[in-house]
Design an enzyme around this catalytic site. Structure first.
Site, PDB file in Angstrom:
ATOM      1  N   ASP A 445       0.684  -1.372   0.102  1.00 26.66           N
ATOM      2  CA  ASP A 445       0.195   0.761   0.446  1.00 26.66           C
ATOM      3  C   ASP A 445       0.522   0.800  -0.321  1.00 26.66           C
ATOM      4  OD1 ASP A 445      -2.456   1.674   0.022  1.00 26.66           O
ATOM      5  OD2 ASP A 445      -3.106   0.359   2.055  1.00 26.66           O
ATOM      6  N   ASP A 513     -10.057   1.967  -3.280  1.00 31.62           N
ATOM      7  CA  ASP A 513     -11.121   1.389  -1.972  1.00 31.62           C
ATOM      8  C   ASP A 513     -12.919   1.827  -1.923  1.00 31.62           C
ATOM      9  OD1 ASP A 513      -9.238   1.118   0.072  1.00 31.62           O
ATOM     10  OD2 ASP A 513      -8.821   3.184   0.381  1.00 31.62           O
TER      11      ASP A 513
END
Ligand code: DGJ
Length: 690
Positions: A445, A513
């Site tokens: 990430d 997301d």
């Protein structure tokens, strides 16, 4: 294939349906000749003898015609290359030689101590272009800007520009508008690819989904970047792109050093947006994505279910439920390491939290393996929380400007990966981690943009923008080589780092997301313009949607939305009822059946997501799969049939869901009745040629 004219001054690259030609004049001008359908070398030679436009005051005959316009000389266009030495600025090159190696063509130029090599390679119908600039002298050379390529379009009326714009939780939204005079610039000055634009543009005039010419360009770089689409005063169009957003200094080259740009790839298609997408997908599966012929497993990810509040036992409970519904890869997201009980602490300390995992990750990994699944973990190696052991030990390892405040986003700072000690530290940490437990998958990430990108003490601190990306790539490459069984996912708060560069060293990407299944249809529609379903991770999460909007949707709708890519499950399975788990199991089973077609087949976007009814079709050999979604049925109107693509009109197709036999011509011209009704309905239809 590269064809070369007898005089060694005209080159033609040929792909399955397209051709690309360039020509060097006696004055060392490298001119663009052709990019479009296949042509013969004789056609390229005929183009090469066409005269340049005659003298016009205030205009350069070279502008809009050169393969790689440099700064200096009779040019007014945006330069792809801007070089400064202690003596002067700009480039006046002379051609030296060309050579070919396999299907790569290289053209070498020189301007005193600066060498410049233009690289061309045709892969499928995608032309890969990049440039190497070398300093062969005794003094420093500053690269203010060094783009990877300039693409030149043929003269046409009414160019339109399509792009993929967005923001966090709303990435890769397709938009299209007429191109007007001047420069249209997209890019990122954030240090990573960014949620705001995918590094891709498409230029077209009258193309539709399945017809017309589309010129696409995509950049393979995961740092700051820029693509400029310029419509020149005579309406010619050029597209220039490369690393870095500004022209104010990219790197310095010490004597003997060189810089190789990322690849800026171009694709011509006359099959409309659909044809262009399929060619991009085939290219990425064949040449970019590692092990693309392997199926990606169905994964479970813990993030939305448990966020930072995790423990070994609780993850084991989720793992049991995940295994029971057919999940193949169990990924523990954020919160397993250091003092990471919220986003305020722990980033940088990549050892398991002893309260949560008293014996490390191995017992959970072993348990997950015993359940028949692979085991994955989340990391964010380029970042650090100020509240971490790493930062307390090395406060100077972050990017910062001397004497200035260190800006925090999500309570974190960016490590200066251009530093060799930081690179070595991360290698030790990650290699150690992957050796300490049987980890099969790493979700990597990156949750904040660069802000204070300084490097006190370094004479040319702006090099960290490029060097960060190089170090990130080198770390991934080294880890992949040392741990060949481990797959990697590129994530950056969802889709903030998706480009051909990262794609060449990761197995899949986290698309967004935003896991709302309806929003996802538009995000996936945009994503699919360039990237294949094989890398597009999509999770089924809880309803009402907890992350964003509270939207309520059926498990059916959520699954069919996520089955358009690499299926994952991200809901809190410990809260799902027995009925929901049983239904989920059936969907996962169905996905595994259609997976080869979805992940490796040709995509046809049958109806876009804006309307009430949208649908995509994947085709591989004799198999086709249609996924269709109905947002809302209005006024009691019957839902229209969906016209299919890519079928043989003379063949018959059996529907695996109903047993019905359909004639290809009927499906192509009259369509398939999906049986959808009401709100947020969805279906999967499998067809097999008989
Ligand atoms: C952002 C990612 O996109 C999410 O999936 C999750 O991994 C969080 N970071 C964890 O902090």
């Amino acid at each position: 294939m590269v064809d070369i004219a007898e005089n060694g001054r005209t080159w033609l690259l040929t792909g399955p349906t397209s051709g690309y030609a360039l020509h060097l004049t006696e004055e060392h001008e490298l001119l663009h000749l052709h990019w479009g359908p296949r042509i013969a070398l004789a056609d390229a030679e005929a183009l090469a003898v066409r005269p340049l436009p005659g003298y016009r005051p205030f205009e350069s005959p070279l502008d809009g015609r050169e393969e790689y316009p440099v700064e200096g000389g009779p040019r007014f266009v945006r330069p792809a290359l801007s070089v400064r030495t202690d003596e002067r600025r700009g480039t006046e090159w002379a051609f030296e030689a060309y050579d070919t190696e396999g299907d790569e063509l290289r053209l070498r130029f020189r301007d005193d101590a600066v060498s410049l090599t233009l690289h061309y390679r045709m892969r499928g119908d995608v032309v890969e272009r990049w440039v190497t600039v070398g300093n062969e002298g005794h003094a420093r050379v500053e690269l203010l800007r060094a783009d990877a390529a300039t693409w030149t379009l043929p003269d046409r009326d009414g160019w339109r520009l399509s792009q993929l714009h967005g923001r966090w939780a709303a990435e890769s939204l397709l938009t299209s508008a007429p191109l007007t005079y001047g420069d249209k610039v997209i890019g990122s000055r954030r240090g990573h690819t960014g949620h705001q634009h995918l590094p891709w543009v498409a230029l077209h005039t009258d193309a539709g989904e399945e017809h017309g010419e589309v010129y696409g360009c995509a950049l393979g770089w995961s740092g700051s970047w820029r693509i400029a689409v310029s419509q020149l005063p005579d309406a010619r169009v050029q597209i220039t792109g490369g690393a870095g957003y500004d022209d104010s200094g990219l790197l310095t080259l010490a004597p003997g050093e060189s810089y190789t740009t990322p690849v800026f790839a171009g694709l011509w298609s006359d099959g409309g947006f659909g044809g262009a997408s399929r060619a991009w997908h085939a290219y990425q599966r064949a040449h970019v994505v590692p092990d693309a012929d392997r199926d990606r497993p169905v994964l479970f990810n813990s993030w939305e279910a448990t966020t930072f509040d995790i423990s070994e036992e609780q993850q084991a409970t989720l793992a049991r439920r995940a295994a029971a519904i057919g999940v193949e890869l169990f990924v523990v997201d954020d919160g397993w390491f250091g003092a990471r009980t919220s986003d305020r602490a722990g980033l940088g300390d990549w050892t398991p939290n002893p309260d949560r995992f008293p014996n490390g990750l191995k017992p959970l990994a072993d348990y997950v393996h015993a359940l028949g699944m692979q085991f994955g973990i989340w990391v964010e190696p380029e970042m650090v929380n100020p509240d971490s052991d790493l930062y307390r030990a090395h406060p100077d390892w972050v990017q910062y400007q001397f004497g200035r405040k260190r800006t925090e986003f999500r309570n974190q700072l960016v490590l200066n990966l251009a530093r060799e000690d930081v690179q070595e530290h991360l290698w030790q940490q990650l290699d150690g981690l992957l050796s300490s437990a049987p980890v099969d998958y790493v979700k990597w990430d990156f949750n904040r943009c660069f802000t204070d990108a300084g490097w006190p003490g370094e004479p040319y601190p702006q090099r960290l923008w490029v060097d960060h990306v190089r170090a990130f790539y080198a770390l991934l490459d080294r880890l992949r080589a040392a741990h060949p069984g481990v797959a990697f996912e590129s994530c950056s708060g969802g889709g903030g780092r998706i480009d051909l560069g990262v794609m060449s060293r990761t197995d899949q990407v986290w698309t967004s997301d935003n896991t709302d299944p309806l929003d996802r249809l538009a995000i996936q529609h945009g994503f699919s313009q360039i990237h294949p379903a094989r890398v597009m991770a999509a999770w089924v999460t809880d309803s009402p949607n907890t992350q964003l909007n509270g939207r309520v949707s059926s498990l059916r709708f959520r699954f069919v939305s996520a089955m358009a890519g690499v299926l994952g499950v991200g809901g809190d399975l410990s809260e799902w009822t027995e009925e929901e788990l049983a239904e989920a199991r059936q969907w996962v089973e169905l996905y595994k059946e259609i997976r080869p077609v979805v992940q490796h087949g040709d995509l046809y976007r049958l109806r876009p997501p804006e309307g009430g009814l949208s649908a995509v079709q994947y085709t591989l050999g004799d198999e086709s799969v249609v996924l269709a979604w109905l947002q809302a049925q209005r006024y009691g109107e019957p839902v229209p049939a969906v016209r299919l693509r890519g079928l043989d009109p003379a063949a018959s197709y059996e529907c695996r869901e109903t047993g019905e036999v359909h004639r290809g011509a009927v499906l192509l011209h009259h369509g398939l009745d999906t049986g959808l009704r009401g709100d947020l309905d969805a279906t999967v239809v499998r067809l097999r040629r008989i």
